[in-house]
Design a protein around this motif. Structure first.
Motif, short mmCIF file in Angstrom:
data_model
loop_
_atom_site.label_atom_id
_atom_site.label_comp_id
_atom_site.label_asym_id
_atom_site.label_seq_id
_atom_site.Cartn_x
_atom_site.Cartn_y
_atom_site.Cartn_z
N ARG A 28 49.87 0.33 -92.06
CA ARG A 28 49.15 0.85 -93.22
C ARG A 28 48.53 2.17 -92.78
NH1 ARG A 28 45.93 -2.92 -96.91
NH2 ARG A 28 48.03 -2.99 -97.71
N SER A 46 54.25 6.60 -106.73
CA SER A 46 54.98 7.10 -105.56
C SER A 46 54.46 8.46 -105.16
CB SER A 46 56.47 7.22 -105.88
OG SER A 46 57.02 5.95 -106.10
N MET A 54 56.61 6.88 -100.63
CA MET A 54 55.72 5.78 -100.30
C MET A 54 54.94 5.40 -101.55
SD MET A 54 56.26 5.15 -97.14
CE MET A 54 57.47 6.01 -96.15
N THR A 55 54.48 4.16 -101.59
CA THR A 55 53.75 3.64 -102.75
C THR A 55 52.27 3.54 -102.43
OG1 THR A 55 55.69 2.34 -103.40
CG2 THR A 55 53.57 1.68 -104.33
N VAL A 56 51.45 4.09 -103.32
CA VAL A 56 49.99 4.03 -103.16
C VAL A 56 49.56 2.57 -103.26
CG1 VAL A 56 47.77 4.73 -104.13
CG2 VAL A 56 49.69 6.35 -104.12
N THR A 57 48.84 2.08 -102.23
CA THR A 57 48.37 0.69 -102.24
C THR A 57 46.88 0.59 -102.54
OG1 THR A 57 48.11 0.74 -99.83
CG2 THR A 57 50.17 -0.14 -100.68
N VAL A 74 48.86 3.78 -97.96
CA VAL A 74 50.24 3.36 -98.21
C VAL A 74 50.64 2.41 -97.09
CG1 VAL A 74 50.92 5.49 -99.40
CG2 VAL A 74 51.25 5.31 -96.94
#
Length: 98
Positions: A28, A46, A54-57, A74
């Motif tokens: 992470r 994205s 990458m995907t915003v978490t 991410v």
């Protein structure tokens, strides 16, 4: 879709293993990017980091009234780490919105 045109340079401030018991697990990343996030940016969006999608978490310092903060996280899989450069340690990264 990404254009390949870098719109900002962020900074990886923290790299945390996703599974302390599995060195093959991904990481992470916490990324500082003052002025980069938009009001419309949401978890699940994205962002291209060093050319990899990458995907915003999370966006830990964004405000509830929609004002974006300066940080986002991410999760990066081991496969992505093996196929990219600069996503495994603290330092500057190129950023682009989708």
């Amino acid at each position: 879709m990404f254009t390949g045109i870098v719109s900002a340079v962020g900074h990886i401030t923290e790299v945390t293993g996703q599974d302390a018991n599995d060195p093959a697990a991904g990481v992470r990343l916490s990324i500082s990017a003052p002025g980069f996030l938009r009001e419309a940016t949401r978890i699940g969006d994205s962002i291209s980091i060093q050319g990899a999608c990458m995907t915003v978490t999370s966006m830990p310092d964004s405000q509830s009234n929609g004002v974006p903060g300066n940080m986002f996280t991410v999760d990066v899989s081991r496969e992505s780490l093996d196929s990219t450069a600069g996503l495994d340690s603290k330092g500057p990264v190129n950023l682009e919105h989708a």
